[in-house]
Scaffold this motif. Structure first.
Motif, PDB file in Angstrom:
ATOM      1  N   ASP A   1       0.771  -1.418   0.002  1.00 30.40           N
ATOM      2  CA  ASP A   1      -0.024  -0.023  -0.019  1.00 30.40           C
ATOM      3  C   ASP A   1       0.463   1.421   0.233  1.00 30.40           C
ATOM      4  O   ASP A   1       0.605   2.173   0.722  1.00 30.40           O
ATOM      5  CB  ASP A   1      -0.925   0.034   1.152  1.00 30.40           C
ATOM      6  CG  ASP A   1      -2.256   0.906   1.047  1.00 30.40           C
ATOM      7  OD1 ASP A   1      -2.506   1.031  -0.497  1.00 30.40           O
ATOM      8  OD2 ASP A   1      -3.032   1.041   2.050  1.00 30.40           O
TER       9      ASP A   1
ATOM     10  N   ARG B   1       3.760   1.644   1.344  1.00 28.65           N
ATOM     11  CA  ARG B   1       4.370   2.090   2.666  1.00 28.65           C
ATOM     12  C   ARG B   1       5.671   1.463   2.847  1.00 28.65           C
ATOM     13  O   ARG B   1       5.576   0.254   2.627  1.00 28.65           O
ATOM     14  CB  ARG B   1       3.452   1.796   3.576  1.00 28.65           C
ATOM     15  CG  ARG B   1       3.662   2.090   5.128  1.00 28.65           C
ATOM     16  CD  ARG B   1       2.847   1.873   6.171  1.00 28.65           C
ATOM     17  NE  ARG B   1       1.848   3.192   5.838  1.00 28.65           N
ATOM     18  CZ  ARG B   1       0.787   3.410   6.509  1.00 28.65           C
ATOM     19  NH1 ARG B   1       0.391   2.535   7.309  1.00 28.65           N
ATOM     20  NH2 ARG B   1       0.093   4.411   6.300  1.00 28.65           N
TER      21      ARG B   1
ATOM     22  N   ASP C   1       5.254   6.902   3.922  1.00 30.93           N
ATOM     23  CA  ASP C   1       4.203   6.680   2.829  1.00 30.93           C
ATOM     24  C   ASP C   1       4.580   7.519   1.404  1.00 30.93           C
ATOM     25  O   ASP C   1       5.064   8.716   1.414  1.00 30.93           O
ATOM     26  CB  ASP C   1       2.718   7.337   3.572  1.00 30.93           C
ATOM     27  CG  ASP C   1       1.975   6.199   4.259  1.00 30.93           C
ATOM     28  OD1 ASP C   1       2.081   4.937   4.029  1.00 30.93           O
ATOM     29  OD2 ASP C   1       1.101   6.670   5.137  1.00 30.93           O
TER      30      ASP C   1
ATOM     31  N   THR D   1      -0.085  12.096  -0.632  1.00 30.70           N
ATOM     32  CA  THR D   1      -1.513  12.207  -1.154  1.00 30.70           C
ATOM     33  C   THR D   1      -1.373  12.543  -2.608  1.00 30.70           C
ATOM     34  O   THR D   1      -2.337  12.073  -3.318  1.00 30.70           O
ATOM     35  CB  THR D   1      -2.408  12.988  -0.175  1.00 30.70           C
ATOM     36  OG1 THR D   1      -1.921  14.417  -0.219  1.00 30.70           O
ATOM     37  CG2 THR D   1      -2.464  12.319   0.965  1.00 30.70           C
TER      38      THR D   1
ATOM     39  N   GLY E   1      -0.631   8.040  -2.535  1.00 25.31           N
ATOM     40  CA  GLY E   1      -0.427   7.604  -1.013  1.00 25.31           C
ATOM     41  C   GLY E   1      -1.369   7.956  -0.056  1.00 25.31           C
ATOM     42  O   GLY E   1      -2.208   8.806  -0.487  1.00 25.31           O
ATOM     43  N   LYS E   2      -1.141   7.559   1.123  1.00 25.67           N
ATOM     44  CA  LYS E   2      -2.075   8.050   2.143  1.00 25.67           C
ATOM     45  C   LYS E   2      -1.557   9.319   2.929  1.00 25.67           C
ATOM     46  O   LYS E   2      -2.261   9.764   3.550  1.00 25.67           O
ATOM     47  CB  LYS E   2      -2.094   6.756   3.204  1.00 25.67           C
ATOM     48  CG  LYS E   2      -2.806   5.518   2.748  1.00 25.67           C
ATOM     49  CD  LYS E   2      -2.944   4.387   3.837  1.00 25.67           C
ATOM     50  CE  LYS E   2      -3.835   3.328   3.309  1.00 25.67           C
ATOM     51  NZ  LYS E   2      -3.753   2.065   4.248  1.00 25.67           N
TER      52      LYS E   2
ATOM     53  N   GLU F   1       0.172   9.430   5.643  1.00 24.40           N
ATOM     54  CA  GLU F   1       0.194   9.226   7.093  1.00 24.40           C
ATOM     55  C   GLU F   1       1.404   9.351   7.771  1.00 24.40           C
ATOM     56  O   GLU F   1       1.570   9.243   9.140  1.00 24.40           O
ATOM     57  CB  GLU F   1      -0.576   7.915   7.489  1.00 24.40           C
ATOM     58  CG  GLU F   1      -2.147   8.039   7.040  1.00 24.40           C
ATOM     59  CD  GLU F   1      -2.858   6.576   7.123  1.00 24.40           C
ATOM     60  OE1 GLU F   1      -1.934   5.682   7.398  1.00 24.40           O
ATOM     61  OE2 GLU F   1      -3.865   6.708   7.070  1.00 24.40           O
TER      62      GLU F   1
END
Length: 142
Positions: free
Chosen positions: A11, A13, A28, A31, A35-36, A38
């Protein structure tokens, strides 16, 4: 022997482990790149490494000058470019808790400019550095 081991977790990460200390850092994708967001992105770490490296070298110089710079902070802005996607500029604003003599400022700022992270970045990566000093104090070389 490796300095860092990195494991892809899925994912977009990763988990990096500093082999000597066992300290772990997660990353990560940002965005704006699917990506997230986070954790730090790898390019965030590059910008942060530059600020941390410069501040560490400034602290070494301040120690030699026998002046305190504890509480100094650096605010870092990373500017991305496209085609190819890359770091175009790293902007660093250093905020010092005191105001030192011109001679001491020159020594402290000069120490930051010797940072090996900054020297390792491609010349196309613009490094914009601004120094902010607070109240008056003094220093002398010992």
């Amino acid at each position: 022997m490796a300095t860092i081991q990195t494991l892809y977790l899925g994912d977009l990460r990763t988990e990096m482990t500093h082999v000597q200390s066992g300290t772990r850092v997660m990353t990560d994708a940002p965005t704006d790149n699917n990506g997230k967001g986070e954790f730090f992105s790898p390019t965030d770490l590059v910008a942060g490494a530059l600020g941390s490296c410069m501040l560490t070298l400034m602290a070494l110089a301040a120690r030699r000058l026998e002046i305190a710079i504890e509480g100094t902070r650096v605010e870092i802005q990373k500017v991305m470019a496209a085609d190819p996607r890359r770091i175009a500029e790293i902007r660093l604003d250093f905020y010092f808790p005191g105001n030192y003599t011109d001679r001491c400022k020159k020594i402290i700022e000069g120490a930051g400019e010797t940072c090996p992270v900054g020297k390792s970045l491609h010349p196309d990566v613009k490094q914009t550095v601004v120094y902010h000093y607070a109240e008056a104090s003094s220093c002398e070389l010992k």
